[in-house]
Design a protein around this motif. Structure first.
Motif, PDB file in Angstrom:
ATOM      1  N   ALA A 149       4.722  -4.246   4.848  1.00 34.44           N
ATOM      2  CA  ALA A 149       3.519  -4.853   4.274  1.00 34.44           C
ATOM      3  C   ALA A 149       3.513  -6.367   4.530  1.00 34.44           C
ATOM      4  O   ALA A 149       2.495  -6.931   4.940  1.00 34.44           O
ATOM      5  N   VAL A 150       4.675  -7.010   4.302  1.00 28.36           N
ATOM      6  CA  VAL A 150       4.769  -8.460   4.527  1.00 28.36           C
ATOM      7  C   VAL A 150       4.612  -8.764   6.021  1.00 28.36           C
ATOM      8  O   VAL A 150       3.901  -9.702   6.409  1.00 28.36           O
ATOM      9  N   ALA A 151       5.230  -7.939   6.866  1.00 27.56           N
ATOM     10  CA  ALA A 151       5.139  -8.156   8.318  1.00 27.56           C
ATOM     11  C   ALA A 151       3.696  -8.038   8.792  1.00 27.56           C
ATOM     12  O   ALA A 151       3.227  -8.842   9.608  1.00 27.56           O
ATOM     13  N   ALA A 152       2.966  -7.055   8.259  1.00 28.77           N
ATOM     14  CA  ALA A 152       1.568  -6.870   8.648  1.00 28.77           C
ATOM     15  C   ALA A 152       0.742  -8.082   8.233  1.00 28.77           C
ATOM     16  O   ALA A 152      -0.134  -8.554   8.968  1.00 28.77           O
ATOM     17  N   MET A 153       1.046  -8.606   7.050  1.00 34.46           N
ATOM     18  CA  MET A 153       0.309  -9.769   6.555  1.00 34.46           C
ATOM     19  C   MET A 153       0.568 -10.995   7.436  1.00 34.46           C
ATOM     20  O   MET A 153      -0.356 -11.725   7.798  1.00 34.46           O
ATOM     21  N   MET A 154       1.827 -11.203   7.820  1.00 36.52           N
ATOM     22  CA  MET A 154       2.165 -12.342   8.665  1.00 36.52           C
ATOM     23  C   MET A 154       1.496 -12.201  10.034  1.00 36.52           C
ATOM     24  O   MET A 154       1.027 -13.179  10.615  1.00 36.52           O
ATOM     25  N   GLU A 155       1.442 -10.957  10.515  1.00 37.43           N
ATOM     26  CA  GLU A 155       0.831 -10.701  11.815  1.00 37.43           C
ATOM     27  C   GLU A 155      -0.658 -11.034  11.778  1.00 37.43           C
ATOM     28  O   GLU A 155      -1.200 -11.639  12.705  1.00 37.43           O
ATOM     29  N   VAL A 156      -1.311 -10.643  10.687  1.00 34.04           N
ATOM     30  CA  VAL A 156      -2.741 -10.941  10.543  1.00 34.04           C
ATOM     31  C   VAL A 156      -2.950 -12.456  10.498  1.00 34.04           C
ATOM     32  O   VAL A 156      -3.832 -13.002  11.169  1.00 34.04           O
TER      33      VAL A 156
ATOM     34  N   PRO B  38       0.834  -1.209   0.000  1.00 37.58           N
ATOM     35  CA  PRO B  38       0.000   0.000   0.000  1.00 37.58           C
ATOM     36  C   PRO B  38       0.865   1.254   0.000  1.00 37.58           C
ATOM     37  O   PRO B  38       2.019   1.210   0.424  1.00 37.58           O
ATOM     38  N   GLY B  39       0.319   2.346  -0.460  1.00 35.24           N
ATOM     39  CA  GLY B  39       1.062   3.594  -0.594  1.00 35.24           C
ATOM     40  C   GLY B  39       1.754   4.017   0.687  1.00 35.24           C
ATOM     41  O   GLY B  39       1.167   4.003   1.758  1.00 35.24           O
ATOM     42  N   GLY B  40       3.034   4.375   0.577  1.00 31.52           N
ATOM     43  CA  GLY B  40       3.778   4.889   1.717  1.00 31.52           C
ATOM     44  C   GLY B  40       4.252   3.817   2.682  1.00 31.52           C
ATOM     45  O   GLY B  40       4.803   4.120   3.732  1.00 31.52           O
ATOM     46  N   VAL B  41       4.026   2.540   2.339  1.00 33.02           N
ATOM     47  CA  VAL B  41       4.419   1.445   3.234  1.00 33.02           C
ATOM     48  C   VAL B  41       5.526   0.643   2.562  1.00 33.02           C
ATOM     49  O   VAL B  41       5.437   0.327   1.377  1.00 33.02           O
ATOM     50  N   SER B  42       6.567   0.296   3.319  1.00 34.39           N
ATOM     51  CA  SER B  42       7.656  -0.493   2.751  1.00 34.39           C
ATOM     52  C   SER B  42       7.199  -1.930   2.542  1.00 34.39           C
ATOM     53  O   SER B  42       6.237  -2.394   3.159  1.00 34.39           O
ATOM     54  N   VAL B  43       7.894  -2.630   1.645  1.00 37.14           N
ATOM     55  CA  VAL B  43       7.579  -4.037   1.391  1.00 37.14           C
ATOM     56  C   VAL B  43       7.699  -4.836   2.687  1.00 37.14           C
ATOM     57  O   VAL B  43       6.853  -5.673   2.999  1.00 37.14           O
TER      58      VAL B  43
END
Ligand SMILES: [Zn+2]
Length: 89
Positions: A66-73, A58-63
């Motif tokens: 983004a991957v860390a947020a996905m793993m957390e979810v 997503p805009g303004g977010v590093s890869v």
């Protein structure tokens, strides 16, 4: 009205983005009866979602974020709906 500011809002938005990508990739699904998110434990679907996170964060977010947020979810989602499990018990 619930007021959320700054950092917290960014995190909430990033989690919302991760959930929507995981749903789109069929890595997770919603219980039809109760709406709880369920992990489908599908490695190919997870891989698809991670490709999206790496290629289109997503805009303004590093890869990495983004991957860390996905793993957390994914870590926070069980493979069964807790209400369905309670009804079956
Ligand atoms: Zn359910």
């Amino acid at each position: 009205m619930l007021v959320i500011k700054g950092r917290r809002q960014a995190i909430r938005t990033l989690q919302g983005w991760a959930v929507s990508v995981l749903l789109e990739a069929d890595a997770i699904c919603e219980c039809e009866a109760h709406g709880w998110l369920q992990d489908r434990a599908d490695p190919q679907a997870r891989a698809r979602a991670l490709v999206i996170a790496r290629e289109q964060p997503p805009g303004g977010v590093s890869v990495e974020a983004a991957v860390a947020a996905m793993m957390e979810v994914l870590e926070g989602i069980g493979d069964a709906c807790p209400e369905c499990a309670a009804e079956g018990a």
